[in-house]
Scaffold this active site. Structure first.
Site, PDB file in Angstrom:
ATOM      1  N   ASN A   9       0.867  -1.175   0.000  1.00 37.13           N
ATOM      2  CA  ASN A   9       0.000   0.000   0.000  1.00 37.13           C
ATOM      3  C   ASN A   9       0.912   1.235   0.000  1.00 37.13           C
ATOM      4  O   ASN A   9       1.483   1.593   1.017  1.00 37.13           O
ATOM      5  CB  ASN A   9      -0.876  -0.045   1.261  1.00 37.13           C
ATOM      6  N   ARG A  83      -2.737  -2.334  -3.134  1.00 34.87           N
ATOM      7  CA  ARG A  83      -3.975  -1.633  -2.800  1.00 34.87           C
ATOM      8  C   ARG A  83      -4.003  -0.350  -3.633  1.00 34.87           C
ATOM      9  O   ARG A  83      -3.054   0.439  -3.616  1.00 34.87           O
ATOM     10  CB  ARG A  83      -4.001  -1.270  -1.323  1.00 34.87           C
ATOM     11  N   HIS A 171     -13.187   2.109   1.003  1.00 31.77           N
ATOM     12  CA  HIS A 171     -13.097   1.056   2.044  1.00 31.77           C
ATOM     13  C   HIS A 171     -13.730  -0.251   1.548  1.00 31.77           C
ATOM     14  O   HIS A 171     -14.158  -1.075   2.362  1.00 31.77           O
ATOM     15  CB  HIS A 171     -13.833   1.459   3.347  1.00 31.77           C
ATOM     16  N   GLY A 200     -12.534   3.957  11.557  1.00 32.36           N
ATOM     17  CA  GLY A 200     -11.107   4.123  11.868  1.00 32.36           C
ATOM     18  C   GLY A 200     -10.809   5.610  11.809  1.00 32.36           C
ATOM     19  O   GLY A 200     -11.648   6.431  12.179  1.00 32.36           O
ATOM     20  N   ASN A 201      -9.607   5.980  11.322  1.00 31.56           N
ATOM     21  CA  ASN A 201      -9.351   7.410  11.097  1.00 31.56           C
ATOM     22  C   ASN A 201     -10.261   7.913   9.987  1.00 31.56           C
ATOM     23  O   ASN A 201     -10.809   8.995  10.053  1.00 31.56           O
ATOM     24  CB  ASN A 201      -7.887   7.630  10.738  1.00 31.56           C
ATOM     25  N   GLY A 202     -10.369   7.100   8.940  1.00 34.22           N
ATOM     26  CA  GLY A 202     -11.418   7.323   7.941  1.00 34.22           C
ATOM     27  C   GLY A 202     -12.561   6.388   8.297  1.00 34.22           C
ATOM     28  O   GLY A 202     -12.305   5.271   8.752  1.00 34.22           O
ATOM     29  N   ARG A 231     -11.852  14.467   8.778  1.00 35.82           N
ATOM     30  CA  ARG A 231     -12.744  14.844   7.671  1.00 35.82           C
ATOM     31  C   ARG A 231     -14.142  15.145   8.206  1.00 35.82           C
ATOM     32  O   ARG A 231     -14.638  14.439   9.079  1.00 35.82           O
ATOM     33  CB  ARG A 231     -12.837  13.714   6.640  1.00 35.82           C
ATOM     34  N   GLY A 321     -10.588   0.421  13.872  1.00 31.37           N
ATOM     35  CA  GLY A 321     -10.017   0.650  15.216  1.00 31.37           C
ATOM     36  C   GLY A 321     -11.060   1.026  16.257  1.00 31.37           C
ATOM     37  O   GLY A 321     -11.056   0.517  17.382  1.00 31.37           O
ATOM     38  N   GLU A 375      -7.949  -6.169   5.774  1.00 33.99           N
ATOM     39  CA  GLU A 375      -7.828  -5.681   4.400  1.00 33.99           C
ATOM     40  C   GLU A 375      -6.680  -6.368   3.660  1.00 33.99           C
ATOM     41  O   GLU A 375      -6.808  -6.713   2.490  1.00 33.99           O
ATOM     42  CB  GLU A 375      -7.665  -4.157   4.397  1.00 33.99           C
TER      43      GLU A 375
END
Ligand code: ADP
Length: 406
Positions: A9, A83, A171, A200-202, A231, A321, A375
């Site tokens: 990635n 990815r 995602h 998660g963070n996103g 975001r 997470g 993932e």
């Protein structure tokens, strides 16, 4: 290790890698970071679970990949899975050929931060390891089954037909893995209607009917949808003209604010990290408390909205997470979702240990599960599938043709 796939990635100055084998416990993973600077280094975990740290001053992506592969070559990876965030309208994982690389390049305006970095990695591995089959696995591909009423924006038609302006969703690897694994655990593999919350963070949500994505919260870019670490998620698009007219902001400043200074960080004025916010809230920080409340409310609202894509709801899967680790956030989110017969078991929810999968509903109403995402595992699985169907089929055909000619 019998079958091993190297999953890569590539970011603009970093490369996450994982060597995925048949057994999840044997996985080797690491991160090359600060690439292009004197501080460039590789940090990772070896197969024995020991920490690895290696300085590679001024290394670029190619040098870092060479070093990573040198260290892993005795495991003899059979293929590389990349990815790739945006595949445009590509609907499935693809063997990397010059044509597919060109399609990834063409999707760059849709993911200007991600796709160029992936292409640097792809170029480097194709030059370094021309004999290894390489596959691109797209975050967007799983959502290509969405019906047009879910993916079209109510905008002038030519923006879609001439400029590909539509909802794509992201995602996808995580939603695909979690819904497959979760429905398997529930005893109805790829059957029925499920909601997934990847937090998660996103963060994003998805509605899945009989194993296929029918709607998701992210759109043209990963900014649309639920509240994330930095975001904003959904805002009135007129915020652009409001800020331009009243504060004189240009488009880049507004974009940066919406992507990097908003979400949990913007609301709390403290942190984008959910753990930090929960601790601060417990100590009486009102901004942190509000940030958590907005996060859970908007998440519940998104899940309720996505339910319109499903003929019926069999259950909900939490992952990422936050979704995997925070019983508090799961409970708060479910408190805003009393309408579908969901019935969370407080005891089971509180008892679920970190990193484990398990069912947390009270046994009546739609099921609720925590399913840790994988993932890398999913990318490896898709890579093997593409290699087996395309490369081996082609080799088989070639061998057959040679035999006929002989
Ligand atoms: P990424 O999207 O970068 O892969 P992760 O899926 O690792 O991120 O999720 C990171 C988020 O998970 C952070 O906000 C972090 O605070 C949160 N998190 C991790 N453990 C916990 C926990 N025990 N309680 C609440 N939040 C947690």
């Amino acid at each position: 290790m019998s079958t091993s796939i190297l999953v890569i990635n590539c970011g603009s100055s970093s490369i996450k890698y994982a060597l995925v084998s048949d057994r999840r416990e044997d996985r080797i993973f690491g991160l090359a970071e600060n690439l292009g600077s004197p501080e460039a280094r590789i940090k990772g975990i070896t197969v024995g679970g020991e920490a690895l740290e290696l300085s590679i001053p001024n290394a670029d992506h190619e040098k870092a990949l060479e070093t990573i592969l040198e260290r892993l070559s005795h495991y003899n990876p059979q293929a590389i899975g990349h990815r790739v965030v945006h595949g445009g309208t590509l609907t499935k994982a693809e063997l990397l050929t010059p044509e597919i690389v060109q399609r990834i390049r063409e999707a760059t305006p849709l993911a200007p931060l991600h796709n160029p970095a992936h292409l640097v990695g792809i170029d480097a591995t194709m030059r370094l390891f021309p004999e290894l089959p390489q596959v691109a696995v797209f975050d967007t591909a799983f959502h290509q089954t969405m019906p047009s009423h879910a993916y079209r924006y109510a905008l002038p038609k030519f923006l879609y037909t001439q400029h590909n302006v539509r909802r794509y969703g992201f995602h996808g690897t995580s939603h695909a893995y979690v819904s497959d694994r979760g429905s398997e655990l529930a005893g109805s593999f790829r059957e029925g209607g499920w909601l997934t919350a990847h937090l998660g963070n996103g963060s994003s949500t998805c509605a899945i009917w009989n194993g296929q994505s029918v709607d998701t919260s992210m759109g043209l870019t990963p900014l649309e949808g639920v509240v994330m670490g930095t975001r904003s998620g959904d805002v009135d698009p007129s915020i652009h003209s409001f800020l331009a007219t009243n504060l004189g902001w240009d488009i880049y400043k507004i974009d940066k604010m919406l992507n990097s200074q908003s979400g949990l960080l913007g609301l709390s004025d403290l942190s984008n990290d959910m753990r930090t916010l929960i601790e601060a809230s417990e100590q009486g920080n009102e901004d942190a408390t509000l940030a958590i409340e907005v996060f859970c409310y908007r998440l519940a609202k998104s899940l309720a909205g996505l339910s319109c894509g499903l003929p019926r709801i069999d259950g909900l899967f939490f992952t990422g997470g936050i979704g995997e680790n925070s019983a508090y956030i799961r409970e708060k989110t479910m408190s805003y979702l009393p309408h579908f017969g969901f019935n969370l078991s407080k005891e089971k929810n509180d008892e679920l240990k970190r990193g484990t999968e398990g069912r947390i509903d009270a046994g009546v109403g739609p099921q609720i599960w925590v399913v840790p995402t994988d993932e890398e595992g999913r990318i490896a699985k898709e890579t093997i599938h593409v290699v087996e169907t395309e490369v081996h089929q082609t080799t088989g055909k070639k061998l057959k043709a040679q035999a006929m000619m002989a």
